[in-house]
Design a protein around this motif. Structure first.
Motif, PDB file in Angstrom:
ATOM      1  N   GLU A   1      27.555  36.621  44.121  1.00  0.00           N
ATOM      2  CA  GLU A   1      28.956  36.660  43.721  1.00  0.00           C
ATOM      3  C   GLU A   1      29.200  35.570  42.694  1.00  0.00           C
ATOM      4  O   GLU A   1      28.893  34.405  42.931  1.00  0.00           O
ATOM      5  CB  GLU A   1      29.866  36.485  44.937  1.00  0.00           C
ATOM      6  N   LEU A   2      29.756  35.953  41.551  1.00  0.00           N
ATOM      7  CA  LEU A   2      29.949  35.023  40.442  1.00  0.00           C
ATOM      8  C   LEU A   2      31.423  34.954  40.064  1.00  0.00           C
ATOM      9  O   LEU A   2      32.190  35.889  40.287  1.00  0.00           O
ATOM     10  CB  LEU A   2      29.136  35.475  39.221  1.00  0.00           C
ATOM     11  N   ASP A   3      31.779  33.835  39.453  1.00  0.00           N
ATOM     12  CA  ASP A   3      33.120  33.678  38.903  1.00  0.00           C
ATOM     13  C   ASP A   3      33.215  34.523  37.627  1.00  0.00           C
ATOM     14  O   ASP A   3      32.437  34.311  36.689  1.00  0.00           O
ATOM     15  CB  ASP A   3      33.354  32.200  38.571  1.00  0.00           C
ATOM     16  N   PRO A   4      34.124  35.489  37.549  1.00  0.00           N
ATOM     17  CA  PRO A   4      34.232  36.326  36.340  1.00  0.00           C
ATOM     18  C   PRO A   4      34.477  35.520  35.077  1.00  0.00           C
ATOM     19  O   PRO A   4      34.118  35.962  33.981  1.00  0.00           O
ATOM     20  CB  PRO A   4      35.426  37.244  36.652  1.00  0.00           C
ATOM     21  N   GLY A   5      35.077  34.330  35.228  1.00  0.00           N
ATOM     22  CA  GLY A   5      35.323  33.495  34.062  1.00  0.00           C
ATOM     23  C   GLY A   5      34.071  32.944  33.421  1.00  0.00           C
ATOM     24  O   GLY A   5      34.118  32.452  32.291  1.00  0.00           O
ATOM     25  N   LEU A   6      32.940  33.040  34.133  1.00  0.00           N
ATOM     26  CA  LEU A   6      31.670  32.542  33.583  1.00  0.00           C
ATOM     27  C   LEU A   6      30.859  33.640  32.907  1.00  0.00           C
ATOM     28  O   LEU A   6      29.744  33.388  32.457  1.00  0.00           O
ATOM     29  CB  LEU A   6      30.827  31.919  34.707  1.00  0.00           C
ATOM     30  N   ILE A   7      31.417  34.843  32.828  1.00  0.00           N
ATOM     31  CA  ILE A   7      30.655  35.988  32.311  1.00  0.00           C
ATOM     32  C   ILE A   7      31.250  36.447  30.991  1.00  0.00           C
ATOM     33  O   ILE A   7      32.450  36.732  30.905  1.00  0.00           O
ATOM     34  CB  ILE A   7      30.649  37.143  33.326  1.00  0.00           C
TER      35      ILE A   7
ATOM     36  N   GLN B   1      41.082  50.919  43.610  1.00  0.00           N
ATOM     37  CA  GLN B   1      39.922  51.249  44.437  1.00  0.00           C
ATOM     38  C   GLN B   1      39.239  49.988  44.967  1.00  0.00           C
ATOM     39  O   GLN B   1      38.860  49.922  46.135  1.00  0.00           O
ATOM     40  CB  GLN B   1      38.930  52.084  43.626  1.00  0.00           C
ATOM     41  N   ILE B   2      39.074  48.992  44.112  1.00  0.00           N
ATOM     42  CA  ILE B   2      38.399  47.767  44.539  1.00  0.00           C
ATOM     43  C   ILE B   2      39.262  46.998  45.535  1.00  0.00           C
ATOM     44  O   ILE B   2      38.748  46.395  46.482  1.00  0.00           O
ATOM     45  CB  ILE B   2      38.043  46.905  43.313  1.00  0.00           C
ATOM     46  N   ARG B   3      40.570  47.022  45.345  1.00  0.00           N
ATOM     47  CA  ARG B   3      41.454  46.360  46.308  1.00  0.00           C
ATOM     48  C   ARG B   3      41.305  46.984  47.703  1.00  0.00           C
ATOM     49  O   ARG B   3      41.298  46.291  48.721  1.00  0.00           O
ATOM     50  CB  ARG B   3      42.911  46.484  45.861  1.00  0.00           C
TER      51      ARG B   3
ATOM     52  N   ALA C   1      36.334  43.582  34.397  1.00  0.00           N
ATOM     53  CA  ALA C   1      37.754  43.466  34.038  1.00  0.00           C
ATOM     54  C   ALA C   1      38.640  43.643  35.261  1.00  0.00           C
ATOM     55  O   ALA C   1      39.661  42.958  35.409  1.00  0.00           O
ATOM     56  CB  ALA C   1      38.098  44.498  32.964  1.00  0.00           C
ATOM     57  N   ALA C   2      38.251  44.554  36.155  1.00  0.00           N
ATOM     58  CA  ALA C   2      39.050  44.806  37.360  1.00  0.00           C
ATOM     59  C   ALA C   2      39.054  43.583  38.282  1.00  0.00           C
ATOM     60  O   ALA C   2      40.103  43.193  38.813  1.00  0.00           O
ATOM     61  CB  ALA C   2      38.519  46.030  38.092  1.00  0.00           C
TER      62      ALA C   2
ATOM     63  N   ILE D   1      39.263  37.971  42.027  1.00  0.00           N
ATOM     64  CA  ILE D   1      38.190  37.773  42.997  1.00  0.00           C
ATOM     65  C   ILE D   1      36.872  37.573  42.268  1.00  0.00           C
ATOM     66  O   ILE D   1      36.769  37.823  41.055  1.00  0.00           O
ATOM     67  CB  ILE D   1      38.072  38.973  43.959  1.00  0.00           C
ATOM     68  N   ARG D   2      35.863  37.127  43.007  1.00  0.00           N
ATOM     69  CA  ARG D   2      34.529  36.974  42.431  1.00  0.00           C
ATOM     70  C   ARG D   2      33.892  38.355  42.283  1.00  0.00           C
ATOM     71  O   ARG D   2      34.178  39.264  43.056  1.00  0.00           O
ATOM     72  CB  ARG D   2      33.661  36.071  43.309  1.00  0.00           C
ATOM     73  N   VAL D   3      33.037  38.476  41.298  1.00  0.00           N
ATOM     74  CA  VAL D   3      32.420  39.761  41.024  1.00  0.00           C
ATOM     75  C   VAL D   3      31.002  39.789  41.593  1.00  0.00           C
ATOM     76  O   VAL D   3      30.261  38.805  41.488  1.00  0.00           O
ATOM     77  CB  VAL D   3      32.396  40.049  39.501  1.00  0.00           C
TER      78      VAL D   3
END
Length: 333
Positions: free
Chosen positions: A73-79, A101-103, A133-134, A140-142
């Motif tokens: 699980e990664l921080d989306p801000g780092l991608i 859907q993800i929620r 993007a979602a 949340i972490r991706v």
């Protein structure tokens, strides 16, 4: 006798035991010695074994991360995005549906990233841009698979995953092929990324050469429009006013309809033939003569008034040859 001596030698000496007892039991600086293990070497071996096992587990984790076998699980801000885009834009309605859907069910399919080749501590996504993007929108972490990839491996993974998920429209795939070619990727890499042969790739590149990028952006992804229709549009654009079509499709009313409908509108606009402008006509009339002279840049027309002077047109027609000879004589021809 020998047996008796052996037993006496093997028996403990009580006097000797009393002599050493006070020294063994006396505490030193409050330290109370613990009972020695029956097998001290075995304890050390066990400790070393635990350390080795942990090191092996850490190495295995690193290996799995390198080969992409573990989901993290990664921080989306780092991608960051891929260095070559394969989409025109993320559809707002589709993104909203994916967020919902993800929620409700969580992120079921991980994205694929690689360690960023230029920035330490960051990552670059190969595929899963919409899922990324979602998760950003949700906060949340991706879930991601981290894999060491070359540029070529990244674009092949990027193209093959989107092809397998039938996630890109024909024109988006064609744009992806064109962008890879611009970055000097070989045809073999591009074909592998898109899962197409040489003929199909050539047609994709033809479409991109025929249809300007500005018009593609004005139309959009057009998911239901395939190769044949895009080639047809490209051929019709050769004799069409492309700038006018782009302007019409960029208008507010056109942006409210689907990209498929915008494509059909573009096809209609490209099919309409522009009417040739009518030549400017200068009309003159000789005083007292029932003839109207209509003159354009390419010639002149004499219109005889049959009501005012019936038969005058035939009279002039019979004398045209003589008039022409007189004309040439005056010019010295």
């Amino acid at each position: 006798m020998a047996r008796k001596n052996l037993i006496e030698i093997s028996a403990p000496n009580p006097a000797r035991a009393d002599a050493v007892a006070p020294r063994d039991n006396r505490p030193i600086a409050g330290f109370v010695p613990q009972e020695r293990s029956a097998a001290p070497v075995g304890g050390i071996t066990k400790t070393l074994g635990n350390i080795t096992e942990k090191m092996e587990r850490a190495s295995e984790l690193e290996r799995q991360l390198a080969t992409g076998q573990t989901i993290v699980e990664l921080d989306p801000g780092l991608i960051d995005a891929s260095f070559v885009s394969d989409r025109l834009a993320i559809d707002a309605a589709e993104l909203a549906q994916l967020v919902l859907q993800i929620r409700e069910h969580g992120q079921q399919v991980p994205i694929l990233v690689r360690p960023h080749p230029e920035t330490r501590g960051r990552y670059q996504v190969a595929y899963g841009h919409r899922r990324l993007a979602a998760t950003r929108e949700i906060g949340i972490r991706v879930r991601a698979v981290v894999r060491d990839l070359t540029d070529g491996q990244l674009v092949v993974s990027q193209g093959q995953e989107n092809s397998a998920r039938t996630n890109l429209s024909y024109i988006e795939r064609a744009l992806f092929a064109s962008r890879l070619e611009e970055r000097s990727f070989g045809r073999d890499v591009i074909m592998a990324a898109l899962g197409v042969d040489k003929a199909a790739l050539s047609r994709m590149l033809i479409v991109i050469r025929q249809v300007p990028l500005e018009l593609v952006n004005a139309i959009g992804a057009a998911p239901d429009i395939g190769r044949r229709r895009w080639l047809e549009l490209g051929e019709r654009l050769e004799k069409a006013d492309v700038e006018k079509i782009i302007a019409e499709l960029s208008a507010d009313d056109a942006r409210k309809i689907s990209s498929d409908e915008r494509f059909h509108r573009a096809l209609v606009l490209a099919t309409k033939k522009t009417a040739a402008p009518k030549p400017a006509v200068a009309k003159t009339q000789v005083s007292g003569v029932p003839v109207m002279i209509k003159k354009t840049a390419s010639g002149a027309t004499f219109v005889f008034d049959g009501k005012t002077a019936p038969g005058f047109d035939l009279f002039v027609q019979e004398r045209l040859k003589g008039l022409f000879q007189e004309f040439n004589k005056d010019r010295g021809a």
